[in-house]
Design a protein around this motif. Structure first.
Motif, PDB file in Angstrom:
ATOM      1  N   ALA A  60       0.840  -1.197   0.000  1.00  0.00           N
ATOM      2  CA  ALA A  60       0.000   0.000   0.000  1.00  0.00           C
ATOM      3  C   ALA A  60       0.878   1.252   0.000  1.00  0.00           C
ATOM      4  N   PHE A  61       1.927   1.265   0.821  1.00  0.00           N
ATOM      5  CA  PHE A  61       2.809   2.426   0.875  1.00  0.00           C
ATOM      6  C   PHE A  61       3.582   2.596  -0.429  1.00  0.00           C
ATOM      7  N   PHE A  62       4.136   1.499  -0.921  1.00  0.00           N
ATOM      8  CA  PHE A  62       4.932   1.578  -2.151  1.00  0.00           C
ATOM      9  C   PHE A  62       4.077   2.118  -3.293  1.00  0.00           C
ATOM     10  N   SER A  63       2.878   1.558  -3.418  1.00  0.00           N
ATOM     11  CA  SER A  63       2.059   1.924  -4.562  1.00  0.00           C
ATOM     12  C   SER A  63       1.597   3.381  -4.491  1.00  0.00           C
ATOM     13  N   LEU A  64       1.353   3.869  -3.276  1.00  0.00           N
ATOM     14  CA  LEU A  64       0.920   5.271  -3.142  1.00  0.00           C
ATOM     15  C   LEU A  64       2.104   6.241  -3.100  1.00  0.00           C
ATOM     16  N   SER A  65       3.315   5.745  -3.283  1.00  0.00           N
ATOM     17  CA  SER A  65       4.535   6.572  -3.169  1.00  0.00           C
ATOM     18  C   SER A  65       4.596   7.239  -1.804  1.00  0.00           C
ATOM     19  N   LEU A  66       4.190   6.504  -0.786  1.00  0.00           N
ATOM     20  CA  LEU A  66       3.937   7.113   0.520  1.00  0.00           C
ATOM     21  C   LEU A  66       5.046   6.796   1.527  1.00  0.00           C
ATOM     22  N   GLY A  67       5.368   7.787   2.360  1.00  0.00           N
ATOM     23  CA  GLY A  67       6.250   7.528   3.500  1.00  0.00           C
ATOM     24  C   GLY A  67       7.717   7.810   3.245  1.00  0.00           C
ATOM     25  N   MET A  68       8.047   8.212   2.013  1.00  0.00           N
ATOM     26  CA  MET A  68       9.444   8.393   1.658  1.00  0.00           C
ATOM     27  C   MET A  68       9.816   9.855   1.490  1.00  0.00           C
TER      28      MET A  68
END
Ligand code: PHE
Ligand code: NA
Length: 447
Positions: A222-230
């Motif tokens: 979910a994080f990877f796909s949303l480009s999230l958290g980086m």
């Protein structure tokens, strides 16, 4: 030097969507879903997107816009002399690791594109696509050439500022990729044995939830796909002006990204069963099923060519958002030129990619974490651990460091009826879920 700005909200939307939609939706989603039992994983993934992903994405955008800085600088501007900015260095680390392997996989896509252009893939290669792909990735040189080429494209886009061109191009290419995937899905469900694939993807086998590794895999996806958290979305948010509204953009991006993944799944899993491929084939899954689908289709050669062109462009618009994270930091911190910062950063990522690529060939026996090869190990650390950890910090910052009023103000939720629900998600639901999943994965809870 004045910070850059998007010309309009549309520019921001296109860039953020370009970042979100990429190899993660097609290549990574299908292999991770395949390895984790299909249907139950899909539901878990969608729950995480709704409960954690979308609320935290809004928080990440708003930290960037409010803090007006790169992933380290935004925290420092908002919370001077407090340790929050450490999360920024975590984001920069993830960017190096993620683009390192992302570029290798995008290189495979370019190689496929080339083989559809020169005609090699118009007929079934000797030994079939599975063997062809296997010999590509285990070769010590060929993938490096395509990886280098992709990295050069990425650096050129980030250093010349043709980014704006890529965004505009996405206005055409993204709908084209969507239409293409829908077409592939419609064709794929007519293949012999398609039902098995649809059952796998949509009929949850809940017993997989007894496997403690599924939760972290779904969260990381979910994080990877949303480009999230980086920090990609934070950096993009920092180029957005105060008078644009964020919540609707965020929800739009979250929904669209998930729809891309589901449609990709409908295209791929029927073919997986029709061609007798194991759904748990790992990262090779789409690269062996897709050419199989194209070979069964009318004018499949052209479809294959266009598909890998669009996939490569989607990967490029994600890659530039990853490279932008360290580049934006180096620009400010060391006063480097954009050209030097892009070339320097991209070169280090290229070297990381060489290690990843050789991990499929002469270093195939090297397993840094458990039985994971080099790519799986890096992907695990960066996507499954660092991204959710970055998301946890974002949620804590917006939910606990900011006051309620600051949080509503920064996210444009002045009068929105659901703002209290959103805040509850960011303040309690997301942190608690992320922490429980981490603990449970570490075996602390002994599930
Ligand atoms: N979201 C991108 C994809 O699905 C990958 C990505 C991850 C981009 C992290 C930026 C940051 O392909
Ligand atoms: Na994505």
């Amino acid at each position: 030097m004045a910070r850059e700005k998007w010309a309009s909200k549309i520019g921001f939307m296109l860039a953020a969507m370009g970042s979100a939609v990429g190899l993660g939706n097609i290549w990574r989603f299908s292999y991770v879903a395949g390895e984790n039992g299909g249907g139950a994983f899909l539901i878990l993934y969608l729950i995480f997107v709704l409960l954690i992903g979308i609320p935290v994405l809004l928080a990440e955008f708003s930290i960037g816009r409010q803090g007006q800085g790169d992933v380290v600088g935004a925290y420092q501007n908002l919370a001077p002399k407090k340790p929050w900015f450490v999360a920024g260095f975590m984001g920069i680390t993830s960017a190096f690791l993620i683009l390192g392997f992302y570029s290798v996989v995008a290189g495979w896509s370019l190689y496929y594109l080339w083989n559809y252009i020169n005609g090699t893939f118009w007929s079934l290669p000797e030994g079939g696509y599975e063997a062809t792909f296997g010999s590509l990735i285990s070769n010590n040189y060929t993938p490096l050439f395509w990886h280098a080429l992709f990295m050069v494209f990425t650096i050129l886009v980030v250093l010349t500022g043709v980014k704006k061109g890529i965004e505009k191009a996405n206005k055409i290419f993204m709908p084209a990729l969507a239409i293409m995937l829908i077409g592939l899905a419609l064709f794929s469900v007519t293949l012999d044995g398609a039902e098995k694939g649809l059952t796998f993807l949509f009929k949850p086998d809940w017993s997989i939830l007894n496997d403690p590794t599924v939760y972290l895999a779904a969260l990381g996806q979910a994080f990877f796909s949303l480009s999230l958290g980086m920090g990609s979305m934070m950096t993009y948010g920092s180029y957005l002006s105060k008078d644009e509204s964020l919540p609707s953009a965020t929800v739009g991006i979250g929904i669209m990204d998930s729809v891309f993944a589901i449609v990709a799944g409908v295209a791929i899993f029927p073919a997986v069963y029709a061609f007798g491929i194991s759904p748990s084939s790992g990262p090779s899954l789409v690269f062996i099923t897709l050419p199989g689908i194209f070979s069964e289709m009318p004018v499949g050669n052209i479809v294959g060519l266009v598909f890998f062109l669009l996939l490569s462009i989607a990967a490029l618009s994600s890659a530039i958002s990853i490279l932008e994270v360290p580049v934006a930091y180096f620009l400010r911190k060391f006063n480097w030129s954009r050209g030097f910062a892009s070339a320097f950063t991209g070169s280090i990522m290229f070297v990381i990619g060489i290690i990843v690529s050789l991990g499929m060939g002469m270093w195939a026996g090297v397993t840094p974490i458990g039985d994971k090869n080099i790519m799986d190990s890096i992907s695990f650390v960066a996507s499954d651990l660092l991204l959710p950890l970055g998301g946890l910090v974002i949620a804590l910052f917006v939910g606990w460091y900011w006051t309620k009023e600051q949080a509503f103000e920064a996210t444009d939720m002045h009068s929105n009826a659901i703002r209290n629900i959103w805040l509850g998600m960011v303040k309690y639901v997301a942190p608690i879920f992320i922490i429980i999943i981490f603990l449970q994965s570490a075996g602390v809870l002994g599930w």
